[in-house]
Write a protein that holds these residues in place. Structure first.
Motif, mmCIF file in Angstrom:
data_model
loop_
_atom_site.group_PDB
_atom_site.id
_atom_site.type_symbol
_atom_site.label_atom_id
_atom_site.label_comp_id
_atom_site.label_asym_id
_atom_site.label_seq_id
_atom_site.Cartn_x
_atom_site.Cartn_y
_atom_site.Cartn_z
ATOM 1 N N VAL A 364 0.831 -1.201 0.000
ATOM 2 C CA VAL A 364 0.000 0.000 0.000
ATOM 3 C C VAL A 364 0.872 1.260 0.000
ATOM 4 C CG1 VAL A 364 -1.680 1.298 1.376
ATOM 5 C CG2 VAL A 364 -1.951 -1.169 1.081
ATOM 6 N N LYS A 365 1.959 1.245 0.768
ATOM 7 C CA LYS A 365 2.881 2.388 0.792
ATOM 8 C C LYS A 365 3.427 2.661 -0.601
ATOM 9 C CE LYS A 365 4.262 3.389 5.306
ATOM 10 N NZ LYS A 365 3.234 4.436 5.249
ATOM 11 N N ALA A 366 3.899 1.604 -1.258
ATOM 12 C CA ALA A 366 4.482 1.762 -2.595
ATOM 13 C C ALA A 366 3.435 2.318 -3.562
ATOM 14 C CB ALA A 366 5.020 0.423 -3.091
ATOM 15 N N GLU A 367 2.211 1.799 -3.470
ATOM 16 C CA GLU A 367 1.143 2.270 -4.371
ATOM 17 C C GLU A 367 0.873 3.763 -4.182
ATOM 18 O OE1 GLU A 367 -1.919 -0.397 -3.167
ATOM 19 O OE2 GLU A 367 -1.090 -2.076 -4.319
ATOM 20 N N GLU A 368 0.794 4.178 -2.927
ATOM 21 C CA GLU A 368 0.497 5.595 -2.650
ATOM 22 C C GLU A 368 1.580 6.502 -3.219
ATOM 23 O OE1 GLU A 368 -1.985 4.846 1.510
ATOM 24 O OE2 GLU A 368 0.074 5.626 1.568
ATOM 25 N N LEU A 369 2.845 6.096 -3.013
ATOM 26 C CA LEU A 369 3.954 6.905 -3.512
ATOM 27 C C LEU A 369 3.927 6.978 -5.036
ATOM 28 C CD1 LEU A 369 6.855 5.591 -1.231
ATOM 29 C CD2 LEU A 369 5.714 7.812 -1.065
ATOM 30 N N LEU A 370 3.645 5.837 -5.674
ATOM 31 C CA LEU A 370 3.672 5.791 -7.141
ATOM 32 C C LEU A 370 2.541 6.616 -7.753
ATOM 33 C CD1 LEU A 370 4.754 2.105 -7.747
ATOM 34 C CD2 LEU A 370 5.784 4.118 -8.825
ATOM 35 N N VAL A 371 1.360 6.528 -7.165
ATOM 36 C CA VAL A 371 0.240 7.324 -7.678
ATOM 37 C C VAL A 371 0.606 8.803 -7.636
ATOM 38 C CG1 VAL A 371 -2.088 8.111 -7.100
ATOM 39 C CG2 VAL A 371 -1.589 5.659 -7.179
ATOM 40 N N LYS A 372 1.179 9.222 -6.506
ATOM 41 C CA LYS A 372 1.575 10.632 -6.391
ATOM 42 C C LYS A 372 2.634 10.975 -7.429
ATOM 43 C CE LYS A 372 0.267 11.163 -1.571
ATOM 44 N NZ LYS A 372 0.701 11.009 -0.192
ATOM 45 N N GLU A 399 11.009 1.734 -12.784
ATOM 46 C CA GLU A 399 11.676 0.702 -11.980
ATOM 47 C C GLU A 399 10.963 0.461 -10.652
ATOM 48 O OE1 GLU A 399 16.101 1.310 -13.945
ATOM 49 O OE2 GLU A 399 15.847 1.641 -11.787
ATOM 50 N N SER A 400 10.419 1.517 -10.086
ATOM 51 C CA SER A 400 9.672 1.360 -8.837
ATOM 52 C C SER A 400 8.394 0.569 -9.080
ATOM 53 C CB SER A 400 9.326 2.738 -8.262
ATOM 54 O OG SER A 400 8.412 2.602 -7.195
ATOM 55 N N GLN A 401 7.654 0.946 -10.122
ATOM 56 C CA GLN A 401 6.375 0.262 -10.374
ATOM 57 C C GLN A 401 6.597 -1.185 -10.804
ATOM 58 O OE1 GLN A 401 3.157 2.525 -11.917
ATOM 59 N NE2 GLN A 401 2.122 0.777 -12.830
ATOM 60 N N TRP A 402 7.669 -1.438 -11.540
ATOM 61 C CA TRP A 402 8.018 -2.817 -11.917
ATOM 62 C C TRP A 402 8.187 -3.677 -10.668
ATOM 63 C CZ3 TRP A 402 8.270 -6.601 -15.310
ATOM 64 C CH2 TRP A 402 9.231 -7.613 -15.186
ATOM 65 N N ARG A 403 8.887 -3.139 -9.686
ATOM 66 C CA ARG A 403 9.122 -3.904 -8.456
ATOM 67 C C ARG A 403 7.832 -4.109 -7.650
ATOM 68 N NH1 ARG A 403 13.405 -2.123 -10.423
ATOM 69 N NH2 ARG A 403 15.459 -3.035 -10.023
ATOM 70 N N ALA A 426 10.867 -2.635 -0.595
ATOM 71 C CA ALA A 426 11.740 -1.586 -0.044
ATOM 72 C C ALA A 426 12.391 -0.801 -1.187
ATOM 73 C CB ALA A 426 12.799 -2.196 0.864
ATOM 74 N N TYR A 427 12.845 -1.517 -2.216
ATOM 75 C CA TYR A 427 13.429 -0.826 -3.379
ATOM 76 C C TYR A 427 12.379 -0.017 -4.131
ATOM 77 C CZ TYR A 427 17.768 -3.393 -2.770
ATOM 78 O OH TYR A 427 18.946 -3.880 -2.262
ATOM 79 N N SER A 428 11.186 -0.573 -4.231
ATOM 80 C CA SER A 428 10.108 0.152 -4.903
ATOM 81 C C SER A 428 9.847 1.471 -4.176
ATOM 82 C CB SER A 428 8.842 -0.707 -4.930
ATOM 83 O OG SER A 428 7.760 0.024 -5.464
ATOM 84 N N ILE A 429 9.751 1.402 -2.861
ATOM 85 C CA ILE A 429 9.504 2.593 -2.044
ATOM 86 C C ILE A 429 10.661 3.574 -2.173
ATOM 87 C CG2 ILE A 429 9.406 3.340 0.382
ATOM 88 C CD1 ILE A 429 7.689 0.765 0.894
ATOM 89 N N ASP A 430 11.876 3.052 -2.160
ATOM 90 C CA ASP A 430 13.060 3.908 -2.289
ATOM 91 C C ASP A 430 13.032 4.666 -3.614
ATOM 92 O OD1 ASP A 430 15.699 4.892 -1.612
ATOM 93 O OD2 ASP A 430 16.491 3.481 -3.090
ATOM 94 N N LYS A 431 12.768 3.945 -4.695
ATOM 95 C CA LYS A 431 12.812 4.574 -6.021
ATOM 96 C C LYS A 431 11.655 5.559 -6.207
ATOM 97 C CE LYS A 431 15.331 0.826 -8.279
ATOM 98 N NZ LYS A 431 16.425 1.485 -9.006
ATOM 99 N N ALA A 432 10.479 5.214 -5.722
ATOM 100 C CA ALA A 432 9.349 6.141 -5.835
ATOM 101 C C ALA A 432 9.631 7.404 -5.012
ATOM 102 C CB ALA A 432 8.067 5.472 -5.365
ATOM 103 N N GLY A 433 10.220 7.227 -3.828
ATOM 104 C CA GLY A 433 10.573 8.378 -2.987
ATOM 105 C C GLY A 433 11.582 9.276 -3.688
ATOM 106 N N LYS A 434 12.560 8.657 -4.331
ATOM 107 C CA LYS A 434 13.573 9.447 -5.050
ATOM 108 C C LYS A 434 12.958 10.183 -6.236
ATOM 109 C CE LYS A 434 17.794 7.227 -3.657
ATOM 110 N NZ LYS A 434 18.386 5.892 -3.637
#
Lengths: 502, 502
Positions: A364-372, A399-403, A426-434
């Motif tokens: 869910v965290k990764a999804e929220e970051l990616l949508v934004k 790369e984030s969404q792929w993960r 964790a990598y997905s979250i890292d890349k979306a954050g970056k």
């Protein structure tokens, strides 16, 4: 001791009862023998390409009865449950319709019904190619073999076909079943899909015919439950056909497969599944790398096969057979987990559920970051950011969404390999954050400081509207197709099946 | 068959050889019996508070010999290996000196030598309280009991002490050993630390004396290998003393313990271990939640105790004993892992190393993000950002660093509970990323757009200089202390030990 006349009678009656029960027992033993003989014998009558599961079912009633248990499962709408997913797949079929999978027996029905395959008519073809059929039916290898009989590359011919998927609608009728995994003569496990034979060779260097029986108990599943993509840029007869490829040239992790895709595409600078409708990012769609995750996790490492947990042994009569109700092992913990793990059922169930719940939170965290990130990219474009300024950001998003996608798209990844999935998220979250950090700097450079306000995407309907989908039209087209085109397919197929009986 | 005269001779010689070897065997059996009797008998001679491990060693030579194997391990400098850690602990002792731990036998020596405890003189006391001694020596519970004998709260009195840790230097002499975990009369496992008794009650509601023997084989380790903090705000006799508390009031996960700490402090608005020297963030230091992670992971869930893997059984003579060379189970895979896991040694080792390597990568990611976040906060302050603007950012930094620290500070967490550690690092990365995103917006608001340039922190020396530490002075002070104060402690202790012999 029993004495006198009445004692004799009691003894006589007692003997009668014993003899009666011995008779029952003998009868039961003989019945079991008979069943066993039937099960071993009935491997006749099946032609080389009998694709009707019900015909196999006459010969193998236990397997077929358990197979039928997959019938009637409800559809669960992922987009309704989680509208963020609609945004993540904006511009791609999965934003139109995305249901949880529900068993082999529904494979053909669900392909026909999903909005992803559109509502084709004779004038307006659907958006999807023949290749989509590949994992849906034993009629696929039957057709490939028929096409190959003409001296051609059967798989390429099949993928090219007459164009879109509906051109084969009357041919692909029988849902995933017996002939997908079994040799009709010997009942041995059999690989019927070219993509796995080729992928296995690329991955291991070995010929798949050298695999052991225990390996085959997972490999037959790996014909479909793997990561894949359609490659139109292969050499030779494959050129131009959306050829089914398992991207294993570098290995089976998400990183390995990204590397494979990064090296593909017409210019060798990257494959493209679609361009994201909001952020204009070139995207990769992860499919369902189940076999890959299983190998990376503890059960795969120990050589416990897919069938060991998903097709547990049952017995009837004198015969042990493998259940063909392919489902979650949690449905039969006594026959699956507890064969090795001696803890109580509830403890085992909790251990699985806890793993899944902890990983769901990261998802869910990764999804929220990616949508934004997608919407912030759009905002940056609106502020005048150039493609050059957004290049690195879009790479991070892809790369984030792929993960993220890789970690959610297969069955039970968070159980099969929880550590690997957690790492990946964790990598997905890292890349979306970056990506978002870079975006805030690009936005500031173009004069926008503060938070980008997202549109209302709180329901599937709202989210679909935001990305420009017309749900009513999609549904109407589909209904028209199901009412007008599909019945003709079934009629045609019925005639063909009839001809097989002669 | 053997015939005639020579045959008789051969038979006679053969019998002689057999009898000789039977004699050897009988001798060996008798020796073993003797050893066994000695081992069972020697539980005499130890007073109630004999804290000298070498005296216990006379009675238990096997245990003591294995204990001595911990001697002579090299110090490994974490700050030298990874200068980022110096920045993360800026303003706190761990930025001065941070070595990998190296075995019970070095406990007292290493406390004396680490730069964290300073180089106190009679005029200039050190920065560290008596509480620091708590896990270093069996002399600690001895002293607590002596203090309690005067009718006082022994633990509080000990923690308060005469002020700083050096006031007890001549009392705390014998490194972690026998009397920390064993009853000298019965050899039963024994809890000697108040903090665990109180923490266990808070966590489970139970009295620790009710724990089973198998639980005790982990609980004796949990006296020290746990998360803890010093609380000066406790009621009653504890008020003002840096009282040792295990923060388990909400549970044993990182989130649970953060909640505990968030509710502490003089105003109940949060505990403070230190204020970060770069970002001025109120920080929590994670200690070493080994027992907690063990419980969350597969071995703990199955009830495999610490001693099962870290103190494997060995045998000598007729006696089975537990090795007291407490170390990595990978050093003795045949006696540890392979008792349950039947795979080859190299396969088992690889499985552990792969887990650790995958998590190490995430650790490095979290560290990089956090270092940047600290410096970007400093930059924002320099641009005029207010504490109010930075409040949420500092909360994110504290919570991110807590999760990172929690995941690296204990022994082998990435093996004990790999999934939990990976999840935790994902949250650490998420929170640090969010802090940096907020920071970029605050910086932009104050007119700074672009990347904050970090100072050169590529070595421990450079990093320490950046955060204002004077390494030369710290080392000189320490040397002076070791040369002038410590020898007096040892002299005093030698006299006390002498008096115990009488």
């Amino acid at each position: 001791m029993i004495k006198g006349k009445s004692g004799g009678w009691i003894l006589f009656l007692f003997t009668l009862v014993i003899v009666f029960f011995m008779g029952l027992l003998a009868n039961s033993i003989m019945e079991r023998r008979t069943e066993a003989v039937i099960m071993r014998k009935a491997i006749v009558d099946l032609g080389e390409w009998e694709t009707r599961n019900e015909v196999w079912g006459e010969a193998y009633p236990e397997q077929y009865e358990t197979y039928l248990k997959m019938e009637g499962a409800d559809l669960e709408d992922i987009l309704e449950e989680n509208p963020n997913v609609t945004i993540l797949f904006a511009g791609y079929g999965f934003a139109k319709d995305y249901n949880k999978p529900r068993g082999h027996i529904h494979a053909v029905e669900d392909v026909r019904k999903t909005l992803r395959t559109g509502g084709p008519t004779t004038e307006n073809p659907s958006p999807m190619p023949n290749t989509c059929w590949t994992c849906k039916s034993p009629d696929v290898p039957r057709m490939m073999e028929e096409l190959a009989a003409g001296g051609k590359d059967g798989a390429s011919e099949f993928y090219k076909g007459g164009g879109k998927w509906e051109t084969l609608g009357s041919q692909i009728i029988n849902p995933i079943g017996c002939a997908d995994c079994h040799d009709p003569e010997t009942m041995a496990l059999k690989i019927t899909r070219t993509a796995l034979i080729e992928g296995y060779k690329a991955l291991t260097g070995n010929d798949i015919t050298e695999a052991t029986h225990q390996e085959m108990r997972s490999l037959v599943c790996a014909q479909c439950h793997v990561e894949y993509y359609f490659d139109k840029n292969l050499e030779g007869t494959k050129k131009g056909a959306p050829y089914l490829v398992f991207p294993w040239s570098h290995g089976i992790t998400a990183e390995d497969m990204q590397k494979h895709l990064d090296e593909r595409g017409p210019d060798g600078k990257g494959h493209k599944d679609w361009i994201h409708a909001v952020s204009k990012t070139r995207m990769y769609k992860a499919q369902h790398p189940g076999w890959e995750f299983w190998q990376l996790g503890p059960h795969g490492m120990q050589g416990v096969s897919c069938a060991d947990c998903h097709m547990p042994y049952e017995s009837r009569g004198g015969m042990k057979y493998s259940s063909h109700h392919v489902t979650s092992p949690l449905d039969y913990i006594d026959k699956t987990c507890q064969v090795c793990h001696r803890q109580p059922e509830e403890e085992l169930r909790k251990a699985v559920k806890d793993r899944q719940a902890s990983i769901k939170k990261l998802t869910v965290k990764a999804e929220e970051l990616l949508v934004k990130a997608h919407f912030e990219t759009k905002a940056a474009m609106e502020q005048g950011a150039t493609d050059a300024e957004l290049e690195n950001i879009r790479t991070l998003i892809r790369e984030s969404q792929w993960r993220w996608d890789f970690s959610v798209a297969s069955h039970g990844a968070s159980f099969h390999a929880p550590l690997q999935v957690s790492n990946l998220l964790a990598y997905s979250i890292d890349k979306a954050g970056k990506a978002r950090l870079e975006l805030s700097k690009v936005l500031a450079k173009h004069g926008f400081i503060g938070d980008v306000i997202l549109p209302d995407i709180s329901t599937k309907a709202k989210a679909q509207k935001v990305i420009g989908l017309n749900a009513e039209k999609m549904k109407a087209d589909k209904e028209h197709f199901l009412k007008n085109m599909v019945p003709k397919w079934d009629e045609e197929a019925a005639k063909r099946h009839e001809s097989w009986n002669k």
